[in-house]
Design a protein around this motif. Structure first.
Motif, PDB file in Angstrom:
ATOM      1  N   ALA A 139      50.331  37.178  46.689  1.00  0.00           N
ATOM      2  CA  ALA A 139      49.672  38.488  46.593  1.00  0.00           C
ATOM      3  C   ALA A 139      50.583  39.505  45.918  1.00  0.00           C
ATOM      4  N   THR A 140      51.882  39.441  46.204  1.00  0.00           N
ATOM      5  CA  THR A 140      52.839  40.346  45.574  1.00  0.00           C
ATOM      6  C   THR A 140      52.895  40.091  44.070  1.00  0.00           C
ATOM      7  N   LEU A 141      52.962  38.835  43.685  1.00  0.00           N
ATOM      8  CA  LEU A 141      53.057  38.489  42.267  1.00  0.00           C
ATOM      9  C   LEU A 141      51.786  38.884  41.511  1.00  0.00           C
ATOM     10  N   ILE A 142      50.629  38.703  42.140  1.00  0.00           N
ATOM     11  CA  ILE A 142      49.368  39.093  41.494  1.00  0.00           C
ATOM     12  C   ILE A 142      49.322  40.602  41.288  1.00  0.00           C
ATOM     13  N   ARG A 143      49.789  41.341  42.283  1.00  0.00           N
ATOM     14  CA  ARG A 143      49.799  42.806  42.168  1.00  0.00           C
ATOM     15  C   ARG A 143      50.751  43.255  41.065  1.00  0.00           C
ATOM     16  N   LEU A 144      51.903  42.627  40.970  1.00  0.00           N
ATOM     17  CA  LEU A 144      52.859  42.974  39.924  1.00  0.00           C
ATOM     18  C   LEU A 144      52.297  42.630  38.551  1.00  0.00           C
ATOM     19  N   ALA A 145      51.595  41.503  38.464  1.00  0.00           N
ATOM     20  CA  ALA A 145      50.960  41.127  37.203  1.00  0.00           C
ATOM     21  C   ALA A 145      49.922  42.159  36.798  1.00  0.00           C
ATOM     22  N   GLN A 146      49.164  42.639  37.772  1.00  0.00           N
ATOM     23  CA  GLN A 146      48.144  43.657  37.498  1.00  0.00           C
ATOM     24  C   GLN A 146      48.795  44.931  36.983  1.00  0.00           C
ATOM     25  N   GLU A 147      49.934  45.309  37.541  1.00  0.00           N
ATOM     26  CA  GLU A 147      50.653  46.488  37.059  1.00  0.00           C
ATOM     27  C   GLU A 147      51.023  46.348  35.578  1.00  0.00           C
ATOM     28  N   LEU A 148      51.295  45.118  35.169  1.00  0.00           N
ATOM     29  CA  LEU A 148      51.675  44.858  33.782  1.00  0.00           C
ATOM     30  C   LEU A 148      50.480  44.830  32.835  1.00  0.00           C
ATOM     31  N   GLY A 149      49.280  44.756  33.422  1.00  0.00           N
ATOM     32  CA  GLY A 149      48.081  44.690  32.604  1.00  0.00           C
ATOM     33  C   GLY A 149      47.517  43.290  32.453  1.00  0.00           C
ATOM     34  N   ILE A 150      48.006  42.351  33.265  1.00  0.00           N
ATOM     35  CA  ILE A 150      47.501  40.984  33.238  1.00  0.00           C
ATOM     36  C   ILE A 150      46.324  40.880  34.208  1.00  0.00           C
ATOM     37  N   PRO A 151      45.174  40.399  33.763  1.00  0.00           N
ATOM     38  CA  PRO A 151      43.996  40.313  34.632  1.00  0.00           C
ATOM     39  C   PRO A 151      44.265  39.512  35.911  1.00  0.00           C
ATOM     40  N   ASN A 152      43.724  40.001  37.024  1.00  0.00           N
ATOM     41  CA  ASN A 152      43.930  39.348  38.306  1.00  0.00           C
ATOM     42  C   ASN A 152      43.530  37.886  38.299  1.00  0.00           C
ATOM     43  N   ASP A 153      42.380  37.592  37.693  1.00  0.00           N
ATOM     44  CA  ASP A 153      41.880  36.228  37.737  1.00  0.00           C
ATOM     45  C   ASP A 153      42.815  35.262  37.021  1.00  0.00           C
ATOM     46  N   GLN A 154      43.457  35.738  35.947  1.00  0.00           N
ATOM     47  CA  GLN A 154      44.404  34.872  35.242  1.00  0.00           C
ATOM     48  C   GLN A 154      45.636  34.583  36.090  1.00  0.00           C
ATOM     49  N   ALA A 155      46.178  35.639  36.703  1.00  0.00           N
ATOM     50  CA  ALA A 155      47.358  35.458  37.551  1.00  0.00           C
ATOM     51  C   ALA A 155      47.044  34.552  38.734  1.00  0.00           C
ATOM     52  N   GLU A 156      45.890  34.759  39.343  1.00  0.00           N
ATOM     53  CA  GLU A 156      45.490  33.934  40.487  1.00  0.00           C
ATOM     54  C   GLU A 156      45.372  32.468  40.081  1.00  0.00           C
ATOM     55  N   LYS A 157      44.749  32.224  38.952  1.00  0.00           N
ATOM     56  CA  LYS A 157      44.549  30.858  38.485  1.00  0.00           C
ATOM     57  C   LYS A 157      45.875  30.173  38.193  1.00  0.00           C
ATOM     58  N   VAL A 158      46.762  30.874  37.509  1.00  0.00           N
ATOM     59  CA  VAL A 158      48.061  30.306  37.152  1.00  0.00           C
ATOM     60  C   VAL A 158      48.870  29.967  38.398  1.00  0.00           C
ATOM     61  N   LEU A 159      48.913  30.885  39.349  1.00  0.00           N
ATOM     62  CA  LEU A 159      49.734  30.682  40.536  1.00  0.00           C
ATOM     63  C   LEU A 159      49.132  29.645  41.485  1.00  0.00           C
ATOM     64  N   ALA A 160      47.818  29.543  41.483  1.00  0.00           N
ATOM     65  CA  ALA A 160      47.165  28.570  42.363  1.00  0.00           C
ATOM     66  C   ALA A 160      47.291  27.151  41.812  1.00  0.00           C
ATOM     67  N   ALA A 161      47.280  27.025  40.496  1.00  0.00           N
ATOM     68  CA  ALA A 161      47.266  25.700  39.871  1.00  0.00           C
ATOM     69  C   ALA A 161      48.618  25.284  39.297  1.00  0.00           C
ATOM     70  N   ASP A 162      49.662  26.100  39.500  1.00  0.00           N
ATOM     71  CA  ASP A 162      50.964  25.806  38.886  1.00  0.00           C
ATOM     72  C   ASP A 162      50.812  25.555  37.396  1.00  0.00           C
ATOM     73  N   ALA A 163      50.052  26.432  36.742  1.00  0.00           N
ATOM     74  CA  ALA A 163      49.668  26.214  35.347  1.00  0.00           C
ATOM     75  C   ALA A 163      50.851  26.161  34.383  1.00  0.00           C
ATOM     76  N   PHE A 164      51.932  26.860  34.707  1.00  0.00           N
ATOM     77  CA  PHE A 164      53.081  26.861  33.812  1.00  0.00           C
ATOM     78  C   PHE A 164      54.277  26.121  34.411  1.00  0.00           C
TER      79      PHE A 164
END
Length: 235
Positions: A139-164
């Motif tokens: 939740a902290t990382l998603i919020r920080l991503a949102q501050e940067l302008g990264i869409p929530n759904d993208q951050a959630e997907k990446v962190l949930a699926a270990d996309a990178f």
């Protein structure tokens, strides 16, 4: 114009990495060709097996890691805080939350796709070292991503699926291949390596050398007197 790359291996929980970032930025601020430089952040985990316990503080963790006393850890942290203050940073180890940084590194890779890699690295450093935010928490990382302008759904997907995850592991593999054993570790134009948070003056010297080698000046050949015409037509 081809950019000159500076690759930087670092970890979010590394105080020297944040200090090194500031010192490099100081050198770049006075470098006349800074627009030709491209910073590429590479992942490095100081403790890949980190599994912080709830309520664990930075001093106990540091003392345990090095087999020292908590007083020693506090003094070391105080020295680090003073060094950071000289670079305009306000470290707060009293509230730092020990963390595993694998997810945070994935977020940096996601940010790179949005042209926000450096901004993400800056935000994560500040969150951990100055603000006492818990970067173990998705939740902290998603919020920080949102501050940067990264869409929530993208951050959630990446962190949930270990996309990178593969990209993080590849950076770490590269680090092993070139013998990186500590961070920050800077590689200028695939030629020169600088280990540690060196003074800005050293970074400036390396920048000047790399620029000269990447943009060689034409060689002036001198002939006999009168063997040229000047702009006024005199020959």
């Amino acid at each position: 114009m081809k950019k000159i790359p500076i690759e930087i291996w670092s970890d979010i929980v590394c105080p020297f990495c944040y200090i090194g970032k500031r010192r490099l930025e100081k050198a770049l601020a006075s470098f006349p060709h800074s627009d030709a430089i491209e910073i590429k952040w590479r992942s490095f985990e100081l403790d890949p097996e980190a599994n912080p316990m709830p309520g664990e503080n930075q001093y106990k963790r540091l003392a345990s890691k090095y087999g020292k006393t908590e007083d020693w850890a506090r003094q070391m942290s105080a020295n680090m805080t003073q060094m950071a203050a000289e670079e305009g940073l306000a470290f707060d180890f009293d509230h730092a939350v020990p963390a595993n940084t694998f997810r945070a590194h994935q977020l940096v890779h996601l940010a790179a796709q949005h042209g926000l890699q450096d901004a993400a690295k800056e935000r994560l450093f500040k969150a951990y070292l100055e603000e006492g935010q818990d970067i173990n928490e998705v939740a902290t990382l998603i919020r920080l991503a949102q501050e940067l302008g990264i869409p929530n759904d993208q951050a959630e997907k990446v962190l949930a699926a270990d996309a990178f995850a593969q990209e993080v592991r590849h950076d770490e593999y590269q680090a092993r291949q070139i013998g990186v054993r500590g961070v920050p570790y800077f590689v200028f134009d695939d030629k020169y390596a600088v280990s540690g948070a060196q003074p800005a003056e050293m970074f400036a010297e390396v920048l000047a050398r790399v620029w000269e080698e990447a943009r060689p000046q034409p060689v002036q050949l001198t002939g006999t007197e009168g063997a040229a015409c000047d702009i006024d037509g005199n020959c």
